[in-house]
Design an enzyme around this catalytic site. Structure first.
Site, mmCIF file in Angstrom:
data_model
loop_
_atom_site.group_PDB
_atom_site.id
_atom_site.type_symbol
_atom_site.label_atom_id
_atom_site.label_comp_id
_atom_site.label_asym_id
_atom_site.label_seq_id
_atom_site.Cartn_x
_atom_site.Cartn_y
_atom_site.Cartn_z
ATOM 1 C CG HIS A 1 14.371 53.125 21.245
ATOM 2 N ND1 HIS A 1 12.849 54.014 21.746
ATOM 3 C CD2 HIS A 1 14.682 53.351 20.237
ATOM 4 C CE1 HIS A 1 13.096 53.718 20.096
ATOM 5 N NE2 HIS A 1 13.748 54.009 19.509
ATOM 6 C CD GLU A 2 18.412 54.272 19.702
ATOM 7 O OE1 GLU A 2 18.972 54.238 18.826
ATOM 8 O OE2 GLU A 2 17.528 55.262 19.612
ATOM 9 N N GLY B 1 19.553 59.722 19.821
ATOM 10 C CA GLY B 1 20.032 58.563 20.195
ATOM 11 C C GLY B 1 19.680 57.942 18.894
ATOM 12 C CB CYS C 1 11.622 55.120 16.820
ATOM 13 S SG CYS C 1 12.778 54.695 15.492
ATOM 14 C CG LEU C 2 15.683 60.091 14.586
ATOM 15 C CD1 LEU C 2 17.153 60.177 14.872
ATOM 16 C CD2 LEU C 2 15.039 61.289 14.988
ATOM 17 C CD GLN D 1 17.190 54.233 13.707
ATOM 18 O OE1 GLN D 1 18.342 54.632 15.446
ATOM 19 N NE2 GLN D 1 16.014 55.382 14.242
ATOM 20 C CG HIS E 1 16.995 51.086 16.492
ATOM 21 N ND1 HIS E 1 16.357 50.872 15.915
ATOM 22 C CD2 HIS E 1 16.358 52.705 17.360
ATOM 23 C CE1 HIS E 1 15.127 51.506 15.674
ATOM 24 N NE2 HIS E 1 15.746 52.433 16.618
HETATM 25 NI NI NI Z 1 14.370 54.489 17.294
#
Ligand code: NI
Length: 190
Positions: free
Chosen positions: A142-143, A45, A100-101, A50, A146
């Site tokens: 999760h997304e 995701g 998380c990236l 991000q 963000h």
């Molecule tokens: Ni994330």
């Protein structure tokens, strides 16, 4: 084009994101670039903040998890969410080890509810109201966090957060080995 992924500590990750108008320029290109960026980093995701864009947009592609979780249905879970609105989250909360990236090398169990209903627009701006459960719901939650300026570590206990503090500072300073292109907020560029 692969975009740099914004690391923990950048204020863009803490902003409430703006809605996107259907006339928004280069939206398709941004979505394509986000897919290339996410796939290049083996993510499941990726949210617009991000990649430095404070927009209510995220993408998901759970296919990398299909084998790991022994769930072939995850292969087909690939979607774009524009201007999403979480309508409900229900059920007995369950733990899943999230990463998380934007926060590489940190993985922690996060407790979330298993059933959600969400309204969103796809990349052609068709509106959908859909229910998701289990891992797809988890990835969406999760997304969705963000685009509201929330990170998965915000859900941890004060003790766990304290234990992570030094690691998080290191990440924002770029003191980390990572296999994809990142932008670190505390590295001064001349
Ligand atoms: Ni994330």
């Amino acid at each position: 084009m692969i975009l740099p992924i914004v690391a923990y500590g950048d204020p863009v990750l803490r902003k409430m994101c703006e809605e996107i108008a259907p006339s928004y320029l280069n939206l398709q290109e941004l979505i394509d670039n986000m897919y290339e960026t996410m796939n290049g980093a083996n993510g499941v995701g990726l949210a617009a903040p991000q990649v430095g864009q404070s927009l209510r947009l995220f993408i998901v592609d759970a296919s990398p998890l299909a084998e790991e979780e022994d769930d072939p249905s995850l292969v087909d879970f690939k979607k774009v969410f524009i201007n999403p609105e979480m309508l409900s989250e229900e059920g007995e909360p369950w733990d899943f080890n999230e990463g998380c990236l934007s926060i590489p090398e940190v993985r922690e169990d996060v407790r979330r509810k298993p059933y959600i209903q969400i309204r969103y627009f796809d990349r052609e701006f068709n509106q959908h109201v859909e229910r998701f459960s289990d891992l797809p719901a988890r990835i969406i939650q999760h997304e969705y966090d963000h685009i509201e300026g929330v990170l998965f570590i915000d859900h941890l206990s004060p003790l766990k957060k304290r234990l992570l503090k030094r690691k998080l500072t290191d990440i924002s300073k770029g003191k980390i080995e990572v296999g994809y292109k990142m932008k670190f907020p505390l590295i001064k560029t001349r």
